[in-house]
Design an enzyme around this catalytic site. Sequence first.
Site, PDB file in Angstrom:
ATOM      1  CD  GLU A 106      -3.052  -1.060   2.203  1.00 16.73           C
ATOM      2  OE1 GLU A 106      -4.258  -1.292   1.889  1.00 16.73           O
ATOM      3  OE2 GLU A 106      -2.619  -0.773   3.280  1.00 16.73           O
ATOM      4  CD  GLU A 119      -4.065  -5.700   2.897  1.00 17.88           C
ATOM      5  OE1 GLU A 119      -4.871  -5.125   3.166  1.00 17.88           O
ATOM      6  OE2 GLU A 119      -2.971  -5.485   2.525  1.00 17.88           O
TER       7      GLU A 119
END
Length: 588
Positions: free
Chosen positions: A158, A234
């Site tokens: 991320e 995710e």
Amino acid sequence: MSRFSIGDRDFLLDGEPHRIISGALHYPRIHPGDWADRIETARRMGLNTIETYVMWNAHEPLRGEWNAEGWNDLGRFLDLVAEAGMHAIVRPGPYVCAEWQGGGLPAWLTAMPGIGLRSSEPTYLAEVETYLRRVYEIVAPRQIDRGGNVILVQIENEYGAYGSDKAYLAELVRITQDAGITVPLTTVDQPQPQMLRDGSLPGLHMTGSFGSRAAERLATLRDHQPTGPLMCSEFWCGWFDWWGNEHHTTSAADSAAELDALLAAGASVNIYMVHGGTNFGLNNGANHKGRYLPIATTYDYDAPIDEAGDPTDKYFAFRDVIARHTTVTEPAPPRAADRPEVTAPLTSLGDWRLAVETAAAVADAPPTFEDLTHVSALIEYTAEIPAEAFGDAETALLTVDGVRDLAWVEVDGVRVGSLARTWHERRLTIPRGRTVSILVEDQGRVNYEKRIGEPKGLFGPRVAGLPLVGWTATPIDVAAVGERLTEATAPAEPLTAPATAPVALRGGFTLDAPSDLFLSTDGLGKGYAFVNGFFLGRYWSNGPQRTLYVPGPATRAGDNTVVLLELEGTAETQARFVARPHLGQSVQ
């Protein structure tokens, strides 16, 4: 040997379209004796892949002391996944977030002068390269094109939510490929245009992280990843807990509907978490978005497989969804059974600080945890109070510039109060005395954004405005104290009334066979718990969780021992193990 690649619209396994249906398991959050069980339970939900982060600070808590054995045996974990007939995805960071201590970055690394975390700064990159090459020594021979089961490796984590240093990402790719990684490389970001642009490079396959509005987020991902398979790497099916809040849950029906939407769109998925596990020991992280919030010991995450490895309603709902999109032939595992209920009358071992064997340091100002290369949770700071601080008064004001993160204050050996970072407390009235002792707890290192790497300890203590100098700082290895008191042979006093802290409490109990247990923390204050020397983690009456999970492999048939290092005092004289977990009042 097989080949795994990225096609125009699909992942390709030996040239044929292949959909990844994966779940996240973090091996450091699961007792190694339970790895195979959790993998098998995930497989029986219909998964074909297991994903894991690699936590740098679990493998190398002190610089140069690399450990890939026992709890850190990534190779064995990947081999168990292979033995279950499943593929594996490895996400080595170096930053992982994961509500894990420091986001996985070691404290020795973040304390380096001038280091530029998560950037192309040379000192940082040099350390990262050493770390990644160690990880890839384990991963590279286990890639699918070498007869193993690893099909994807992720670059960073991320990153678009943190920075946009393309040179940094390029260096991570260079290191990864130079170390022999040949499977496809991916990135993950929330499907927001700026994050997707900043967090990846041409040649890296973008994936998304989200838990709702699947169709909308897949469309945004497709705008930035025009070819190749769509993947939510995710899929947030639950959430984590922090001390002082509620236990977070999500609707099984709503989560299953979102999973169905993902699979109906043809996307691949990695369920985060399929089984969360536990922040055993001192491995919890913390968040800070205006207020410091340490993460709880449980990482149950309201996942399909609960903290004790049992299938939940969400498990069966997800299994039904997966069965609509692929073949699920294995029978489902049984639902949770009650665990043994036993009681351990407690004895007092006295002040647990007497079992501390580490040497003290002396300095003019309180040294930080980093100054002392201390990776456990506690340091006790002691200094003389200038007589003029009190004048003719019987009290004076103790102030600090900051405490990270919770401190208990004693004057001449008598506890007089506490200071909590979470509550922004920086002042305390203390009685006249000669010596002040301040026990400081690192409650968990921030795992997100710019506060990663902030130092821990006591900052700017003064009494009546006068700086205190001449400090003695004693680092306390909590795990070592717990193990030492588990084996202690000195006589212990039966606990006939609630205990005042600081105090070590010990009790014995018997089991017919090794078993998972749930240690009730109702009636306990704040502290650390051990069973047979195994460090369960932190407990706190602040909640939400009211039980600590005890993994079966940490217990034994016959006699067992529970030890509590209590920091605040109890309302109980016994330790109780209950049949079911109690993680607190739920909120959705």
